[in-house]
Every structure is written in structure tokens, then in C-alpha cells.
Design an enzyme around this catalytic site. Structure first.
Site, PDB file in Angstrom:
ATOM      1  N   ASP A 100       0.801  -1.217   0.000  1.00  0.00           N
ATOM      2  CA  ASP A 100       0.000   0.000   0.000  1.00  0.00           C
ATOM      3  C   ASP A 100       0.841   1.277   0.000  1.00  0.00           C
ATOM      4  O   ASP A 100       2.059   1.234   0.233  1.00  0.00           O
ATOM      5  CB  ASP A 100      -0.960   0.011   1.206  1.00  0.00           C
TER       6      ASP A 100
ATOM      7  N   ASN B   7      -7.674  -2.893  14.500  1.00  0.00           N
ATOM      8  CA  ASN B   7      -9.054  -3.147  14.069  1.00  0.00           C
ATOM      9  C   ASN B   7      -9.154  -4.340  13.114  1.00  0.00           C
ATOM     10  O   ASN B   7     -10.182  -4.562  12.501  1.00  0.00           O
ATOM     11  CB  ASN B   7      -9.632  -1.896  13.391  1.00  0.00           C
TER      12      ASN B   7
ATOM     13  N   HIS C 278      -7.336  -4.744  10.333  1.00  0.00           N
ATOM     14  CA  HIS C 278      -7.045  -4.498   8.914  1.00  0.00           C
ATOM     15  C   HIS C 278      -5.778  -5.227   8.475  1.00  0.00           C
ATOM     16  O   HIS C 278      -4.864  -5.448   9.267  1.00  0.00           O
ATOM     17  CB  HIS C 278      -7.024  -2.996   8.570  1.00  0.00           C
TER      18      HIS C 278
ATOM     19  N   GLU D  59      -9.801  -1.926   5.457  1.00  0.00           N
ATOM     20  CA  GLU D  59     -10.413  -1.610   6.738  1.00  0.00           C
ATOM     21  C   GLU D  59     -11.684  -2.441   6.943  1.00  0.00           C
ATOM     22  O   GLU D  59     -12.182  -3.054   5.983  1.00  0.00           O
ATOM     23  CB  GLU D  59     -10.758  -0.109   6.769  1.00  0.00           C
TER      24      GLU D  59
END
Ligand code: F6R
Length: 240
Positions: A67, A134, A136, A141
Site C-alpha cells: 500500500d 481493528n 485491517h 479496513e
């Protein structure tokens, strides 16, 4: 999913580096999928050490990063281009290194082209992953489709807060990223997921429950046949 619990960050890094080195020695023209963030830093240090002291050769190896932030200039101190240059690429010569271009004028085109490049040169023989608190993976996400290829993702507030430690303020953390999708990640032959530290404990506990849920992206890894989780005691939450 194979789970290897190790003592601490250093052991996690050594173990991950040894898996990568073994692959590079066996297949000198292999493809590695790489991550940024705090988690893989120790692994990269070990790879650099192995290259320097044991002559592990990466001159035939191609890398694909997961990314890049949208809108940060490539030479910005917190871009993932800069991160990879500083932490790995300036220390070890590779054949080719690919990172999504978060400054592309046409981001959808950039995403399509990155995915096509991955299909042409890949798939990754080993994909290295960290995990967000979280759940990810890459910048997929909670709620990201398990079917998506490389795409632009809006960053969660939790993610921006976690990454604010690298920026002067929360406001200066980018709001979007180009990320390989979960489907892109799952194309890899083998996946190495690393987790270290108490702040990853909740994510690892949820992952190990084994329930697939698009609101917890890492659970997509249960769709893959060769995933190894290397987790340290703090992230695992129990003594080995
Ligand atoms: C980085 C990436 C992210 C990180 C995750 C954990 O390229 O794709 O998924 O792996 O945010 O970050 P750290 O390692 O900083 O805790």
C-alpha cells in the site's frame, strides 16, 4: 492457519526473516510481498544483516508493497516509498521493487495497473503482513470486500490515530490509501502474518476465534491454505 508463538519482537523478526531467506535461497527469482509499519522493521534489519554477513542474494528478487498513502509526495518523509527506501531498498539491491503510486492523477487506473502488474510478475511467493488493531490487513479496513483487488480505501479513524505517531498532527495523516485488496493478498502462495505487542492482543484473540467476518478483514485469511501467524507472547496474551 499455523500459529507460532515466540517470546518477543526480536524472535518474531528472526523467525520471519529465516522463512524469507530460505525461500530466496531456494528460489532466487522469487516474488516477495512487503509491508510497512513498525511490525516488519526488525525483519528487514535481519534481512539486511543476512545479506551483509551471509551474502544472501536478492538480485533476482521482485517485491510488491501492499500500500501507499494517497496524496503524499513520493519523497515525503512518511510516504511508504521513503519508508521502504530507508528501511530496506537502500541496503539490499533487488531486481524490481513495486509500490503503488498514491500520487497518480487517475487513481482507478493506477489500481488496475498495479493489479495487472501483480498478475503478470506475481503472485507473491511469500506475502508479509502486519495487522491493525481493528483487524485491517494492508489498508483493507473493516467492511472492505473480501473480493476486492487493488483499490483506494478510506482510512478508518482508528488507523489514522495509530499512524499519527509518525506525523506532526492527526490532521496531517492522509485520509486515503491505495491498497492491494484482500483478493490480491490471497493470490500469494504463502502468507506470513506477524503480530507483536499488547496492543495487538485483542485483534489476535478475535482472529484466532476463527470466524470469518468482513468487519474483521484479517479473518479473510481463513480462505487461504498456507498462512503462518508468528505472534509474540504479548500479542498472544498467554505465556508460551
Ligand atoms: C502496512 C500495512 C498495515 C500495517 C498495520 C500494522 O503496509 O499494510 O496493514 O501492517 O497497520 O501496523 P504496525 O506494524 O505499525 O503496527
Amino acid at each position: 492457519m499455523e500459529v507460532i508463538v515466540v517470546k518477543n519482537y526480536e524472535e518474531m523478526s528472526r523467525k520471519a526473516a529465516s522463512v524469507i531467506e530460505e525461500k530466496v535461497n531456494a528460489e532466487p527469482d522469487c516474488v516477495l510481498g512487503l509491508a510497512t509499519g513498525g511490525t516488519p522493521l526488525g525483519t528487514y534489519e535481519q534481512l539486511i544483516e543476512g545479506h551483509r554477513s551471509r551474502g544472501i542474494d536478492y538480485s533476482g528478487v521482485t517485491t510488491f508493497n501492499l500500500d501507499e498513502y494517497v496524496g503524499l509526495p513520493r519523497d515525503h518523509s512518511q510516504s511508504y516509498h521513503t519508508f521502504m527506501q530507508e528501511q530496506l531498498f537502500s541496503h539490499i539491491p533487488f531486481l524490481n521493487t513495486y509500490i503503488p503510486n498514491g500520487e497518480a492523477e487517475d487513481l482507478d487506473k493506477e489500481c488496475r495497473e498495479y493489479e495487472a502488474l501483480l498478475d503478470k510478475e506475481g503472485p507473491a511467493n511469500i506475502q508479509l503482513l502486519g495487522i491493525g488493531s481493528n483487524g485491517h490487513i494492508g489498508f483493507n479496513e473493516p467492511g472492505a470486500s473480501f473480493e476486492a483487488g487493488t483499490h483506494v480505501e478510506k482510512l478508518d479513524q482508528v488507523t489514522r490515530e495509530a499512524n499519527a505517531r509518525f506525523f506532526p498532527s492527526l490532521e496531517s495523516v492522509p485520509t486515503e490509501a491505495v491498497t492491494m485488496g484482500i483478493a490480491s493478498i490471497l493470490k500469494s502462495e504463502e502468507i506470513l502474518l506477524l503480530a507483536s505487542g499488547a496492543n495487538k492482543q485483542e485483534a489476535i484473540r478475535r482472529l484466532l476465534k476463527g470466524e470469518m467476518d468482513e468487519m474483521f478483514p484479517a479473518s479473510a485469511l481463513y480462505n487461504h491454505k498456507h498462512v503462518t501467524l508468528i505472534v509474540d507472547e504479548e500479542a498472544y496474551g498467554k505465556d508460551v
